[in-house]
Design an enzyme around this catalytic site. Structure first.
Site, PDB file in Angstrom:
ATOM      1  CB  THR A 140      -0.919   0.004   1.240  1.00 28.95           C
ATOM      2  OG1 THR A 140      -1.694  -1.196   1.227  1.00 28.95           O
ATOM      3  CG2 THR A 140      -1.849   1.204   1.241  1.00 28.95           C
ATOM      4  CG  HIS A 148      -0.608   0.546  -4.395  1.00 33.26           C
ATOM      5  ND1 HIS A 148      -0.580   0.232  -5.732  1.00 33.26           N
ATOM      6  CD2 HIS A 148      -0.890  -0.610  -3.736  1.00 33.26           C
ATOM      7  CE1 HIS A 148      -0.828  -1.071  -5.876  1.00 33.26           C
ATOM      8  NE2 HIS A 148      -1.013  -1.594  -4.682  1.00 33.26           N
TER       9      HIS A 148
END
Ligand code: ZN
Length: 341
Positions: free
Chosen positions: A40, A43
């Site tokens: 995450t 990202h």
């Protein structure tokens, strides 16, 4: 204090000066020891469509961390100064009917630490007391920092029977690797893994995978059919690839279970749902950690069952090397990278 933050709506992260977070009722202040970099975070670093659509910089990133409680907010009776804790990233309203029903991990009120609100890649973090999970001292600090991610694996593996079962795990990212170790720890009969990266194949061997199949080099469905003619008892799909889902449908035995944790980049076409129906497969989408059953199971595995996932921690570095950490992850040359705060 210095914190790792997404400071502007563009690729990258920066170490910036931010005020120390302030204690509020129902929260605890944690002196962060270690943080673990997650997909995450990558990202967010890459500023992909998901993060650009969701985040409102400036935001301190980081949702996987551990440390010591240094202050306790008004009304908190569960924690005291000196407690060693690890973060749960899903912040939910404790009165949310989803949470009260036992579905806190998919509650509609969920906000994500280090995405929607300031996270813990900083010397101090203030989080709701219930998100600060007590961690036994026998758990290595590097592992303590990544229990949020480890919990995804615990949740997926323990969603169905494991002992004496043949389990296929597709994709040896960190959560796939964790899952191998958990399946072995819980007495799986045989653990099959799929992976293309030589780096991760080596890690899967270290974690105890019995057979590792490489889709880049062999027809995995055919090879698996030779080894398990009736199909495996369960498949944990962690790659987020259509080929892996096809493999799960094809090579899981009739009545077996398929846990889906890997996210697919697009809506999938051409999945053989009729085959899935005729085989009576039990398919379950899985996200996050059950609040709080998964954490109890994870503590039991780590503290009492001897679950060892330390081989997944391939790098430890000072938090000032965060860019190097992100670039190393981007190249796929790491398991988990733990930052020291
Ligand atoms: Zn994470």
């Amino acid at each position: 204090m210095k914190a790792i933050a997404k400071s502007r709506p563009e690729p990258g992260v920066e170490i910036i000066d931010v005020p120390e977070p302030v204690l509020r009722p129902g929260t605890v202040k944690v002196r962060v020891a270690h943080g673990s970099v997650c997909g995450t975070d990558l990202h967010i670093y890459n500023w992909d469509a998901w993060s650009a659509g969701r985040m409102h910089p400036p935001t301190v990133i980081g949702h996987e961390f551990c440390g010591t409680v240094v202050e306790v907010g008004e009304g908190v009776t569960t924690h005291k100064v000196g407690d060693f804790v690890s973060s749960e990233s899903h912040i939910v309203d404790p009165n949310d009917p989803d949470y009260l029903r036992g579905d806190g991990h998919i509650a509609q009120s969920t906000r994500l630490l280090g995405v929607d609100v300031d996270g813990g890649f900083a010397p101090y973090a203030v989080i709701p007391a219930m998100n600060a999970r007590h961690t036994p001292s026998v758990v290595p600090k590097s592992v303590a920092s990544m229990q949020d991610a480890l919990g995804n694996a615990v949740h997926t593996v323990m969603d169905g029977p494991v002992e004496g079962q043949t389990i296929l795990i597709t994709g040896m990212g960190p959560i796939g690797l964790f899952s191998v170790a958990i399946c072995k720890c819980l007495g799986a009969k045989k653990v099959y893994a799929t992976e293309v990266s030589p780096y991760r194949i080596k890690l899967a061997e270290q974690l105890g995978a019995d057979v590792i199949l490489n889709p880049a080099k062999e027809d995995v469905a055919t090879e698996l059919r030779k080894l398990e003619p009736r199909g495996v008892d369960g498949t944990l799909e962690m790659a987020g690839k259509k080929a892996s889902l096809d493999l799960a449908i094809e090579n899981t035995r009739p009545g077996g279970r398929v846990g889906l944790l890997g996210l697919y980049p697009d809506v999938l076409d051409g999945v053989d749902f009729n085959r899935l129906i005729f085989k009576g497969l039990k398919v379950h989408g899985i996200i996050g950690r059950k609040m709080w059953e998964t954490w109890d199971q994870m503590t039991w595995l780590l503290a009492e069952k001897g679950l060892d996932v330390t081989p997944v921690v391939t790098h430890e570095m000072p938090y000032t090397d965060v860019i190097e950490a992100m670039e190393t992850l981007k190249r796929g040359e790491a398991g988990k990278i733990v930052l020291d705060f």
